[in-house]
Motif scaffolding. Sequence first.
Motif, mmCIF file in Angstrom:
data_model
loop_
_atom_site.group_PDB
_atom_site.id
_atom_site.type_symbol
_atom_site.label_atom_id
_atom_site.label_comp_id
_atom_site.label_asym_id
_atom_site.label_seq_id
_atom_site.Cartn_x
_atom_site.Cartn_y
_atom_site.Cartn_z
ATOM 1 N N ARG A 154 0.827 -1.211 0.000
ATOM 2 C CA ARG A 154 0.000 0.000 0.000
ATOM 3 C C ARG A 154 0.864 1.265 0.000
ATOM 4 O O ARG A 154 0.551 2.239 -0.687
ATOM 5 N N LEU A 155 1.963 1.254 0.769
ATOM 6 C CA LEU A 155 2.861 2.405 0.747
ATOM 7 C C LEU A 155 3.369 2.662 -0.667
ATOM 8 O O LEU A 155 3.337 3.791 -1.158
ATOM 9 N N HIS A 156 3.829 1.608 -1.330
ATOM 10 C CA HIS A 156 4.342 1.762 -2.691
ATOM 11 C C HIS A 156 3.242 2.243 -3.628
ATOM 12 O O HIS A 156 3.460 3.123 -4.468
ATOM 13 N N GLN A 157 2.053 1.680 -3.497
ATOM 14 C CA GLN A 157 0.933 2.080 -4.352
ATOM 15 C C GLN A 157 0.632 3.564 -4.195
ATOM 16 O O GLN A 157 0.485 4.297 -5.177
ATOM 17 N N ALA A 158 0.541 4.011 -2.953
ATOM 18 C CA ALA A 158 0.172 5.403 -2.699
ATOM 19 C C ALA A 158 1.256 6.381 -3.122
ATOM 20 O O ALA A 158 0.960 7.485 -3.582
ATOM 21 N N TRP A 159 2.491 5.971 -3.004
ATOM 22 C CA TRP A 159 3.596 6.901 -3.223
ATOM 23 C C TRP A 159 4.159 6.837 -4.642
ATOM 24 O O TRP A 159 5.056 7.605 -4.996
ATOM 25 N N THR A 160 3.617 5.957 -5.499
ATOM 26 C CA THR A 160 4.152 5.766 -6.845
ATOM 27 C C THR A 160 4.353 7.058 -7.630
ATOM 28 O O THR A 160 5.401 7.233 -8.273
ATOM 29 N N PRO A 161 3.406 8.005 -7.639
ATOM 30 C CA PRO A 161 3.631 9.205 -8.438
ATOM 31 C C PRO A 161 4.860 10.001 -8.026
ATOM 32 O O PRO A 161 5.376 10.793 -8.805
ATOM 33 N N ASN A 162 5.348 9.790 -6.806
ATOM 34 C CA ASN A 162 6.483 10.548 -6.302
ATOM 35 C C ASN A 162 7.820 9.829 -6.446
ATOM 36 O O ASN A 162 8.868 10.478 -6.331
ATOM 37 N N ILE A 163 7.788 8.518 -6.713
ATOM 38 C CA ILE A 163 9.057 7.785 -6.697
ATOM 39 C C ILE A 163 9.262 6.951 -7.965
ATOM 40 O O ILE A 163 10.097 6.045 -7.978
ATOM 41 N N HIS A 164 8.536 7.274 -9.012
ATOM 42 C CA HIS A 164 8.772 6.680 -10.328
ATOM 43 C C HIS A 164 8.856 7.798 -11.351
ATOM 44 O O HIS A 164 8.255 8.855 -11.192
ATOM 45 N N ASN A 165 9.644 7.538 -12.399
ATOM 46 C CA ASN A 165 9.823 8.512 -13.485
ATOM 47 C C ASN A 165 10.405 9.828 -12.986
ATOM 48 O O ASN A 165 10.112 10.902 -13.521
ATOM 49 N N HIS A 173 13.796 3.368 -3.638
ATOM 50 C CA HIS A 173 13.629 1.911 -3.640
ATOM 51 C C HIS A 173 14.765 1.210 -2.903
ATOM 52 O O HIS A 173 14.546 0.146 -2.303
ATOM 53 N N ARG A 174 15.955 1.769 -2.916
ATOM 54 C CA ARG A 174 17.042 1.202 -2.105
ATOM 55 C C ARG A 174 16.644 1.190 -0.635
ATOM 56 O O ARG A 174 16.805 0.183 0.059
ATOM 57 N N TYR A 175 16.121 2.303 -0.161
ATOM 58 C CA TYR A 175 15.748 2.386 1.255
ATOM 59 C C TYR A 175 14.473 1.594 1.546
ATOM 60 O O TYR A 175 14.308 1.065 2.648
ATOM 61 N N PHE A 176 13.595 1.473 0.565
ATOM 62 C CA PHE A 176 12.387 0.661 0.704
ATOM 63 C C PHE A 176 12.758 -0.808 0.942
ATOM 64 O O PHE A 176 12.209 -1.476 1.831
ATOM 65 N N VAL A 177 13.713 -1.340 0.165
ATOM 66 C CA VAL A 177 14.160 -2.718 0.351
ATOM 67 C C VAL A 177 14.842 -2.878 1.711
ATOM 68 O O VAL A 177 14.630 -3.871 2.415
ATOM 69 N N TRP A 178 15.649 -1.900 2.111
ATOM 70 C CA TRP A 178 16.281 -1.948 3.427
ATOM 71 C C TRP A 178 15.226 -1.952 4.537
ATOM 72 O O TRP A 178 15.340 -2.710 5.509
ATOM 73 N N THR A 179 14.200 -1.145 4.380
ATOM 74 C CA THR A 179 13.113 -1.087 5.355
ATOM 75 C C THR A 179 12.421 -2.440 5.463
ATOM 76 O O THR A 179 12.110 -2.916 6.564
ATOM 77 N N PHE A 180 12.171 -3.069 4.324
ATOM 78 C CA PHE A 180 11.556 -4.396 4.308
ATOM 79 C C PHE A 180 12.447 -5.411 5.023
ATOM 80 O O PHE A 180 11.961 -6.238 5.809
ATOM 81 N N GLU A 181 13.741 -5.332 4.783
ATOM 82 C CA GLU A 181 14.674 -6.246 5.455
ATOM 83 C C GLU A 181 14.595 -6.095 6.967
ATOM 84 O O GLU A 181 14.594 -7.103 7.702
ATOM 85 N N GLN A 182 14.513 -4.858 7.459
ATOM 86 C CA GLN A 182 14.443 -4.653 8.907
ATOM 87 C C GLN A 182 13.168 -5.245 9.495
ATOM 88 O O GLN A 182 13.171 -5.791 10.605
ATOM 89 N N ALA A 183 12.065 -5.173 8.748
ATOM 90 C CA ALA A 183 10.813 -5.777 9.216
ATOM 91 C C ALA A 183 10.932 -7.297 9.267
ATOM 92 O O ALA A 183 10.462 -7.939 10.209
ATOM 93 N N GLN A 359 19.817 16.616 0.584
ATOM 94 C CA GLN A 359 18.836 16.918 1.626
ATOM 95 C C GLN A 359 17.415 16.483 1.271
ATOM 96 O O GLN A 359 16.506 16.590 2.099
ATOM 97 N N THR A 360 17.203 16.003 0.049
ATOM 98 C CA THR A 360 15.869 15.547 -0.342
ATOM 99 C C THR A 360 15.442 14.393 0.562
ATOM 100 O O THR A 360 16.207 13.471 0.835
ATOM 101 N N LEU A 361 14.188 14.441 1.007
ATOM 102 C CA LEU A 361 13.686 13.441 1.944
ATOM 103 C C LEU A 361 13.392 12.117 1.250
ATOM 104 O O LEU A 361 12.896 12.077 0.126
ATOM 105 N N VAL A 362 13.694 11.017 1.938
ATOM 106 C CA VAL A 362 13.343 9.661 1.505
ATOM 107 C C VAL A 362 12.342 9.133 2.534
ATOM 108 O O VAL A 362 12.722 8.632 3.581
ATOM 109 N N PRO A 363 11.032 9.247 2.255
ATOM 110 C CA PRO A 363 10.018 8.954 3.271
ATOM 111 C C PRO A 363 9.569 7.495 3.286
ATOM 112 O O PRO A 363 9.464 6.858 2.248
#
Length: 389
Positions: A154-165, A173-183, A359-363
């Motif tokens: 759901r996070l990826h679905q909602a945030w797609t317009p901001n993190i693709h193209n 996506h690097r930090y997204f995979v790292w976040t998944f690993e921590q879970a 300084q760009t945020l990676v949320p």
Amino acid sequence: MKLTTAICGGITAASAMTLPLNLPHDFPGRIFQAAASAPALPLSAFPKFETVKLQDAKKAAPAYSKVASAGGAEVADAAASTDNTNANANNDNGTVSIQQSKAAKCGTPSPRVEWSAYPASSKRAFVDAIACLQSKPASGNFAPATNRYEDFVRLHQAWTPNIHNNDLFLIWHRYFVWTFEQALRKECGFAVAGLPWWDETRDAGRFAASPVFTAEYFGSLPKANGAAGTCITNGRFAGTTLHIGPGGDHQPHCLSRAVDESGTAQVNKDYENACLSRSTYTDFAQCWEKGPHGIGHNSIGSVMADVLSSPGDPVFWMHHLYVDRVFSSWQDRDASGARKRTVNGCADGAKPCTPLTRQTLVPMAGLLKDVTVGEVLDTVNGATCYVYK
């Protein structure tokens, strides 16, 4: 953090750390009633990734970049040790947080090992940990996710317009995979030293025969069933019902695939090397996103071809580990180390765009502490701690 549906542009570290997740006003988001059984949806229901063929990518180089003048300059801030953003925080939803100094490298980086060299016991532990997340209740912060795994979808679905193209794609996506690993580690006891990554070029033109797609691990990779995908009935994720997607909808459907081996043949060393030859971050990022990344998604097909909700297929993580591994290889090609300290490009699709900077945020919307681009550029000197073997 609850999801919202307002639209925003580029995001910097100065922005509020409680970040709304955004969809355009005309973005589909209908909630469907649960079906008696989860069907395989038509392939047309899944919005595909934008791709560029290898010959076109080669023709476009070196003017491949579409970065506007506002974001075109390479940005090198002070060293990571002077980055003031604090990544040490506890989240209010009980999920994992990180505590790591950016002034020095991490202790012992976890080794990410190619799938063929990953021990069988580790492979089983990995798919079991993913299945464990699917069995846990949703946090309630990512409605309408029905389990903990679907929080990530759901996070990826909602945030797609901001993190693709745009040029935030690889870093987010690097930090997204790292976040998944921590879970996986904190919530499901995954204790293997590192994650596996899949060298897709080894299986170019024959993904269905890859050792990833077996009845013991991720299940088979069948062709389409007419105009629809084929539900996966073997492997660790057999019979999975997805509730996020297709696209921006939320409609129960089976985990399905529909391989196109003419497409997987394009995920090859020639294309990989063409992207690796790019000299600037934005040129590499755009080549890689629309090349083997997008082609790989589309060629596995069905759920994986869904630009918004593709994490619904657990093989998403294997694909993005490959994507990140090549990103890391591109960074390592610069002996000076500048590619792990500098970045250029656009953080959004505005004209002129918002420049992508350290300084760009990676949320991560509470799944893990928000960080900045500068904290994710170097995998062993910032918010993450791993290397590829």
